[in-house]
Design a protein around this motif. Structure first.
Motif, PDB file in Angstrom:
ATOM      1  N   UNK A  61      10.458  92.040   0.115  1.00  0.00           N
ATOM      2  CA  UNK A  61      11.865  91.653   0.270  1.00  0.00           C
ATOM      3  C   UNK A  61      12.228  90.658  -0.821  1.00  0.00           C
ATOM      4  N   UNK A  62      13.496  90.261  -0.839  1.00  0.00           N
ATOM      5  CA  UNK A  62      13.929  89.291  -1.848  1.00  0.00           C
ATOM      6  C   UNK A  62      14.497  88.059  -1.171  1.00  0.00           C
ATOM      7  N   UNK A  63      14.270  86.944  -1.831  1.00  0.00           N
ATOM      8  CA  UNK A  63      14.895  85.694  -1.385  1.00  0.00           C
ATOM      9  C   UNK A  63      15.996  85.316  -2.365  1.00  0.00           C
ATOM     10  N   UNK A  64      16.844  84.381  -1.929  1.00  0.00           N
ATOM     11  CA  UNK A  64      17.970  83.977  -2.780  1.00  0.00           C
ATOM     12  C   UNK A  64      17.460  83.301  -4.055  1.00  0.00           C
ATOM     13  N   UNK A  65      18.306  83.263  -5.093  1.00  0.00           N
ATOM     14  CA  UNK A  65      17.902  82.541  -6.307  1.00  0.00           C
ATOM     15  C   UNK A  65      17.718  81.052  -6.008  1.00  0.00           C
ATOM     16  N   UNK A  66      16.985  80.395  -6.876  1.00  0.00           N
ATOM     17  CA  UNK A  66      16.771  78.948  -6.737  1.00  0.00           C
ATOM     18  C   UNK A  66      18.054  78.229  -7.159  1.00  0.00           C
ATOM     19  N   UNK A  67      18.723  77.578  -6.211  1.00  0.00           N
ATOM     20  CA  UNK A  67      19.960  76.849  -6.511  1.00  0.00           C
ATOM     21  C   UNK A  67      19.682  75.462  -7.057  1.00  0.00           C
ATOM     22  N   UNK A  68      20.741  74.756  -7.402  1.00  0.00           N
ATOM     23  CA  UNK A  68      20.599  73.439  -8.037  1.00  0.00           C
ATOM     24  C   UNK A  68      19.794  72.451  -7.192  1.00  0.00           C
ATOM     25  N   UNK A  69      19.924  72.558  -5.865  1.00  0.00           N
ATOM     26  CA  UNK A  69      19.207  71.617  -4.979  1.00  0.00           C
ATOM     27  C   UNK A  69      17.982  72.247  -4.322  1.00  0.00           C
ATOM     28  N   UNK A  70      17.582  73.385  -4.811  1.00  0.00           N
ATOM     29  CA  UNK A  70      16.468  74.120  -4.198  1.00  0.00           C
ATOM     30  C   UNK A  70      15.174  73.956  -4.978  1.00  0.00           C
TER      31      UNK A  70
END
Ligand SMILES: [Zn+2]
Ligand SMILES: [Zn+2]
Length: 388
Positions: A61-70
Motif C-alpha cells: 500500500x502507499x502512505x501519504x507524502x512526508x509533509x513539512x511537519x512529518x
C-alpha cells in the motif's frame, strides 16, 4: 536499489531537497542503500487484516507524502497488543479494511519535513497509539493528546491524507507521522525492547504514577500479560510489593521471576477473599470481561482501583453491590500523553525496567495472535519487520 519508493521519487544522494525533505545517507542506516526522498506517496509493505477473521496477509500500500511537519520512519520492530486483535476482529465496531494493525512501533528516521526540529535523519524513534491531534485544545496543551476530540489513533481512523483513507499501523515497513507524535528511544534501550513501552508501558505507567507509589505499598496487578507484566516491573522499580493476580496457572513460574511478593491464581473468585481490603492500590489490565468489583474489593476502603484493559464492545459489567461494600474509588485510564510517553522511556532507561519479549517473524503473526488469545505470550511478541 531500494525498491520501497517508486523511481520518480528518488534523487540519488542529493542534499536536502527542494521539497525540504532529506533521507538517510548510506552511512546512517545499516546495510541498506538509501536514497534521498523528494516527495510523493511512500510505497509500503505490511501485514493487513482484510476482514474480521483475525487472519492477516501481506499487503502493498502507499502512505501519504512526508509533509513539512512529518517524519518518515523506517520501521524495525512492532509488537503485538491485544487491542490489535480486538479491533481487527470488529470487537470494537465495524472496521475499514484492508487495515494494518500495530501501535507499538520503533525504527529509524529516514526523512524529515522542512519544519521538523525534533528529529534528524538516523535518529531512533518510536510511535505509540496516536499519530495526530489538534495540538490546540486544552487536552493537547496539557499533554493529554489522547483525550483531544480530533485524536487520530495509529490505525483504522479516517484520514483523508492517506491514500488508503484510514491510518495504517506498524506491522509495516514505513510510516509517515507528524513529528510531535514520535518519541526518542534512549540509547540503552534496544529497539525491540522499546516497542512494548509505547502502549503497554505508557498505559500502565501513567496511572501508576498518578497513584504516587510509596516504597512498601501493596500494589495489586490483575492480568499478567503484555501490560500486566510491565505494571509489575514498574511498580517494583518504585519500591512496591506487588501482588500478581492471574487466571492462568501455567504463568505462575514466569510471574514469580518478575520479583512479585505473591502470585494468586484466581481459578475461583473465592481465592480473592484473604486479600479483601488489604491492598493500597490495584490496576487491572484484563482485555476482556472480568469480575472487576470482586478484584477491587481487595483494595482498602477509599483506595483506588484503575482499569486499563478493554474488552469486547468496550463494556465492563460491574457488581454494584460488591462495589458498594468495598467503598473503593473506581477509575479508568487511556494510554498517556506524548510527553508522558517520553517520560516512561526515560524511566525505563534509568531503572533498567525492560519488557520480556519474544521476537517473531512476520510469517508468525497469525500464530502469535492465536497464542495471545490463548494467553500463551510471555509476555510480548515483537515482530522483526525485516522479515516482511
Ligand atoms: Zn495497545
Ligand atoms: Zn486537541
Amino acid at each position: 536499489m531500494n525498491t520501497l519508493f517508486s523511481d520518480r521519487h528518488y534523487a540519488k544522494l542529493s542534499a536536502t531537497t527542494e521539497a525540504g525533505i532529506s533521507l538517510a545517507s548510506p552511512t546512517q542506516t545499516s546495510s541498506q542503500r538509501t536514497y534521498h526522498y523528494i516527495g510523493g506517496n511512500v510505497k509500503t509493505k505490511g501485514y493487513a487484516a482484510f476482514d474480521e477473521s483475525g487472519e492477516l496477509r501481506l499487503w502493498q500500500f502507499e502512505r501519504r507524502p512526508v509533509g513539512d511537519n512529518d517524519i518518515l520512519i523506517e520501521i524495525k520492530y512492532a509488537s503485538i497488543c491485544h487491542s490489535d486483535i480486538h479491533q481487527q476482529k470488529g470487537d470494537w465496531g465495524k472496521q475499514t479494511y484492508p487495515q494494518v494493525p500495530g501501535h507499538e512501533i520503533v525504527g529509524i528516521v529516514a526523512a524529515v519535513g522542512k519544519q521538523v526540529t525534533k528529529f534528524k535523519v538516523g535518529d531512533r524513534a518510536g510511535i505509540g497509539c496516536m499519530v495526530d491531534s489538534c495540538l490546540e485544545c486544552d487536552s493537547c496543551k496539557t499533554g493529554l493528546e489522547q483525550y483531544c476530540d480530533t485524536t487520530l489513533f495509529t490505525y483504522g481512523n479516517p484520514d483523508n491524507r492517506e491514500p488508503t483513507t484510514i491510518t495504517q499501523g506498524g506491522y509495516s515497513t514505513h510510516i509517515v507521522v507528524r513529528d510531535h507524535f514520535a518519541v526518542h528511544i534512549p540509547d540503552n534501550i534496544s529497539l525491540p525492547e522499546a516497542a512494548p513501552l509505547l502502549c503497554a508501558g505508557i498505559t500502565t505507567y501513567s496511572p501508576l504514577m498518578k497513584y504516587k507509589i510509596k516504597s512498601g505499598d501493596k500494589i495489586g496487578v490483575v492480568g499478567i500479560g503484555g501490560l500486566g507484566h510491565l505494571a509489575v516491573k514498574i511498580a517494583i522499580a518504585k519500591g512496591a510489593k506487588v501482588y500478581a493476580f492471574t487466571t492462568t496457572a501455567e504463568k505462575e513460574p514466569e510471574i514469580r521471576k518478575l520479583g512479585v511478593e505473591e502470585v494468586i491464581v484466581v481459578d475461583d473468585l473465592r481465592k480473592l477473599q484473604p486479600y479483601k481490603g488489604k491492598l493500597d492500590y490495584m490496576i487491572a489490565t484484563v482485555p476482556e470481561q472480568f469480575a472487576a468489583a470482586q478484584y477491587a474489593a481487595t483494595v482498602k476502603p477509599f483506595g483506588y482501583f484503575t482499569v486499563v484493559g478493554m474488552g469486547k464492545d468496550f463494556m465492563l459489567n460491574i457488581s454494584n453491590i460488591v462495589m458498594s461494600y468495598s467503598q473503593v474509588n473506581f477509575n479508568a485510564s487511556l494510554i498517556g500523553g506524548i510527553a508522558e510517553t517520553q517520560e516512561v522511556l526515560e524511566f525505563c532507561s534509568k531503572t533498567g525496567v525492560r519488557p520480556q519479549i519474544q521476537l517473531i517473524s512476520a510469517q508468525q503473526i497469525n500464530q502469535a495472535w492465536k497464542d495471545v488469545i490463548a494467553k500463551k505470550a510471555r509476555f510480548r511478541y515483537v515482530i522483526d519487520i525485516a522479515t516482511i
